[in-house]
Motif scaffolding. Structure first.
Motif, mmCIF file in Angstrom:
data_model
loop_
_atom_site.group_PDB
_atom_site.id
_atom_site.type_symbol
_atom_site.label_atom_id
_atom_site.label_comp_id
_atom_site.label_asym_id
_atom_site.label_seq_id
_atom_site.Cartn_x
_atom_site.Cartn_y
_atom_site.Cartn_z
ATOM 1 N N LEU A 348 109.966 -54.582 -5.084
ATOM 2 C CA LEU A 348 111.315 -55.081 -4.621
ATOM 3 C C LEU A 348 111.650 -56.225 -5.206
ATOM 4 O O LEU A 348 110.832 -57.360 -5.003
ATOM 5 C CB LEU A 348 111.293 -55.389 -3.010
ATOM 6 N N CYS A 349 112.832 -56.480 -5.917
ATOM 7 C CA CYS A 349 113.121 -57.547 -6.829
ATOM 8 C C CYS A 349 114.244 -58.326 -5.862
ATOM 9 O O CYS A 349 115.375 -58.038 -6.058
ATOM 10 C CB CYS A 349 113.667 -57.168 -8.038
ATOM 11 N N LYS A 350 113.863 -59.269 -4.828
ATOM 12 C CA LYS A 350 114.638 -59.957 -4.145
ATOM 13 C C LYS A 350 114.191 -61.301 -3.970
ATOM 14 O O LYS A 350 113.039 -61.690 -3.681
ATOM 15 C CB LYS A 350 114.438 -59.112 -2.708
ATOM 16 N N PRO A 351 115.187 -62.211 -4.175
ATOM 17 C CA PRO A 351 116.664 -61.797 -4.630
ATOM 18 C C PRO A 351 116.886 -61.452 -5.929
ATOM 19 O O PRO A 351 117.649 -60.584 -6.491
ATOM 20 C CB PRO A 351 117.315 -63.118 -4.375
ATOM 21 N N ALA A 352 115.690 -61.484 -6.864
ATOM 22 C CA ALA A 352 116.077 -61.035 -8.418
ATOM 23 C C ALA A 352 114.459 -61.374 -8.967
ATOM 24 O O ALA A 352 113.772 -62.079 -8.710
ATOM 25 C CB ALA A 352 117.090 -61.862 -9.130
ATOM 26 N N CYS A 353 114.445 -60.530 -10.222
ATOM 27 C CA CYS A 353 113.026 -60.767 -11.155
ATOM 28 C C CYS A 353 114.035 -61.080 -12.410
ATOM 29 O O CYS A 353 115.006 -60.540 -12.930
ATOM 30 C CB CYS A 353 112.422 -59.275 -11.186
ATOM 31 N N LEU A 354 113.520 -61.898 -13.326
ATOM 32 C CA LEU A 354 113.787 -62.049 -14.304
ATOM 33 C C LEU A 354 112.721 -61.764 -15.620
ATOM 34 O O LEU A 354 111.549 -62.609 -15.252
ATOM 35 C CB LEU A 354 114.386 -63.469 -14.551
ATOM 36 N N TYR A 355 112.991 -61.476 -16.926
ATOM 37 C CA TYR A 355 111.985 -61.315 -17.739
ATOM 38 C C TYR A 355 112.669 -61.618 -19.155
ATOM 39 O O TYR A 355 113.642 -61.395 -19.226
ATOM 40 C CB TYR A 355 111.344 -59.817 -17.787
ATOM 41 N N ASP A 356 111.783 -62.302 -19.846
ATOM 42 C CA ASP A 356 112.170 -62.628 -21.250
ATOM 43 C C ASP A 356 111.494 -61.240 -22.158
ATOM 44 O O ASP A 356 110.537 -61.413 -22.503
ATOM 45 C CB ASP A 356 111.522 -63.947 -21.693
ATOM 46 N N ILE A 357 112.445 -60.396 -22.484
ATOM 47 C CA ILE A 357 111.862 -59.026 -22.871
ATOM 48 C C ILE A 357 111.695 -59.269 -24.344
ATOM 49 O O ILE A 357 111.416 -58.473 -25.123
ATOM 50 C CB ILE A 357 113.021 -57.794 -22.743
ATOM 51 N N VAL A 358 112.080 -60.266 -25.100
ATOM 52 C CA VAL A 358 111.704 -60.634 -26.246
ATOM 53 C C VAL A 358 110.366 -61.005 -26.489
ATOM 54 O O VAL A 358 109.537 -60.574 -27.539
ATOM 55 C CB VAL A 358 112.713 -61.563 -27.129
ATOM 56 N N ALA A 359 110.064 -62.101 -25.636
ATOM 57 C CA ALA A 359 108.672 -62.572 -25.662
ATOM 58 C C ALA A 359 107.877 -61.713 -25.001
ATOM 59 O O ALA A 359 106.449 -61.700 -25.162
ATOM 60 C CB ALA A 359 108.510 -64.040 -25.258
ATOM 61 N N ASP A 360 108.208 -61.038 -23.972
ATOM 62 C CA ASP A 360 107.480 -60.289 -22.934
ATOM 63 C C ASP A 360 107.915 -58.742 -22.700
ATOM 64 O O ASP A 360 108.476 -58.584 -21.542
ATOM 65 C CB ASP A 360 107.330 -61.103 -21.627
ATOM 66 N N PRO A 361 108.005 -57.948 -23.885
ATOM 67 C CA PRO A 361 108.514 -56.641 -23.751
ATOM 68 C C PRO A 361 107.915 -55.780 -22.879
ATOM 69 O O PRO A 361 108.613 -54.774 -22.261
ATOM 70 C CB PRO A 361 108.565 -55.922 -25.118
ATOM 71 N N THR A 362 106.648 -55.999 -22.379
ATOM 72 C CA THR A 362 105.934 -55.197 -21.400
ATOM 73 C C THR A 362 106.168 -55.557 -19.930
ATOM 74 O O THR A 362 105.637 -55.133 -18.982
ATOM 75 C CB THR A 362 104.268 -55.102 -21.599
ATOM 76 N N GLU A 363 107.085 -56.657 -19.765
ATOM 77 C CA GLU A 363 107.343 -57.143 -18.370
ATOM 78 C C GLU A 363 106.275 -57.330 -17.412
ATOM 79 O O GLU A 363 106.156 -57.107 -16.450
ATOM 80 C CB GLU A 363 108.362 -56.092 -17.839
#
Length: 384
Positions: A348-363
């Motif tokens: 559950l991403c609440k209120p939100a999840c945020l990822y830098d998918i350039v530096a962290d593509p595997t989340e």
């Protein structure tokens, strides 16, 4: 330009499509020739419609399930149940190339036999390419991918034989990440879909990178020599092939009737400047993955949304298939894998999840708290 000959060999790529009028079939959409099935998947041997939700369970020839195979504007009665669909679609595609009257203009062919889709039914000689001690699901999935490889190789050889390869643009793309889920009827069929998205998180049906970051390439003699063999890092959405092909074919991709009705413009963008090397960056800067989608949560307060914008990816609500596979997944130690009812695989991403998918593509690292301004901006964009 002469009107190109349009041919299609494809699946419906979505379940319960409701092909309700002649205008919905390929002929009604401009294809002069087609061999297709309308459901999201079918049994490869029998061409019968699947009966389980994931289309994992094979359908025997004597089943009551209906045939799902259509040629041009009528049922493909003479072809249904005769041979493996990979061979059928592949041979038909080669036949289209061989029969083309080149003097009448170019050809657009859409080839999507879904030969790596469940049910996992590779012909024996493709299964035998892989070690017998591999886990069954993985070995079968790999065999189907090798069948796809042969289909594409045969089409390419046919184009070369007719001296058409140098004027061909070949675009290859998956439509989603590999399926890494288990059968919804494990007592009846204790197997899964057999794919592997390692090192990415998740798989098909999820908004994680394993579900939306896919294998794709372009090839053919139409591609400038300067970009052949290079790797592009820019974004591309599967919808962008429409705008790209329209531009290359000299067609206007806009929809005047929709604009007159007050609808938003076509989402597709032309990727050719990036593909051809004219630009080093992609014209696409954002990818909306899901907006207020409630299929898995069943709760209006936790609707799933996901948006990529630049280097950032925002996710809200219930996210499915939340697990990383290993380099040798699936194997004997991993079944049953990816079960949809396993609450441990929901996040559950609440209120939100945020990822830098350039530096962290595997989340691996949720950085929402460290970038509240980015979260606010992307949530506003989702609402927009």
């Amino acid at each position: 330009c002469p009107v190109p000959k349009l041919t299609s060999l494809a699946s419906g790529r979505g379940r319960h499509l409701g092909m309700s009028t002649p205008g919905h079939i390929p002929k009604g959409r401009g294809f002069q020739e087609s061999l297709v099935y309308f459901e999201g998947a079918e049994d490869h041997h029998t061409q019968r419609s699947c009966q389980d939700p994931e289309c994992i369970i094979p359908i025997p020839a004597n089943a009551s399930s209906p045939y799902d195979l259509w040629v041009d504007d009528g049922p493909a009665t003479a072809l249904a149940g005769v041979e493996h669909s990979g061979f059928l679609f592949g041979r038909t595609a080669v036949g289209y190339v061989q029969a083309l009257n080149i003097s009448k203009g170019p050809m657009f062919m859409h080839l999507a036999p879904a030969s790596s889709h469940t049910p996992l039914e590779p012909p024996p000689r493709f299964l035998e390419l892989y070690p017998s001690d591999w886990y069954a699901d993985r070995r079968q999935y790999a065999g189907l991918c090798s069948l796809w490889d042969e289909i594409l190789g045969n089409v390419t050889a046919a184009l070369r034989a007719r001296q058409m390869w140098e004027s061909t643009l070949l675009a290859f793309s998956s439509d989603n990440g590999g399926p890494v889920y288990w059968s919804a009827e494990p007592l009846r069929y204790p197997h899964g879909a057999g794919a592997n998205n390692w090192p990415l998180l998740g798989g098909k049906t999820s908004a994680w990178e394993g579900g939306v970051r896919v294998a794709a390439f372009v090839s053919g003699g139409w591609l400038p020599t300067t970009v052949r063999g290079t790797k592009l890092e820019g974004y591309a959405h599967i919808a962008d092939w429409y705008g790209t092909f329209a531009r290359l074919g000299g067609a206007d991709p806009t929809d005047g009737a929709a604009a007159a009705a007050g609808l938003p413009p076509v989402d597709s963008v032309d990727l050719w400047p990036m593909l051809s090397g004219a630009n080093t960056t992609s014209p696409r800067v954002e990818i909306p993955i899901a907006v207020d989608f409630a299929e898995f949560s069943k709760r209006p307060d936790v609707n799933t949304s996901a948006l990529i914008s630049g280097r950032w990816k925002l996710l809200e609500g219930v996210q499915t298939q939340t697990y990383h596979q290993g380099p040798a997944f699936p194997n004997a130690s991993s079944p049953p894998y990816g079960v949809f009812t396993d609450r441990a695989l929901l996040h559950l991403c609440k209120p939100a999840c945020l990822y830098d998918i350039v530096a962290d593509p595997t989340e691996q690292h949720n950085v929402a708290l460290a970038h509240l301004d980015v979260v606010a901006a992307l949530r506003a964009r989702l609402n927009e």
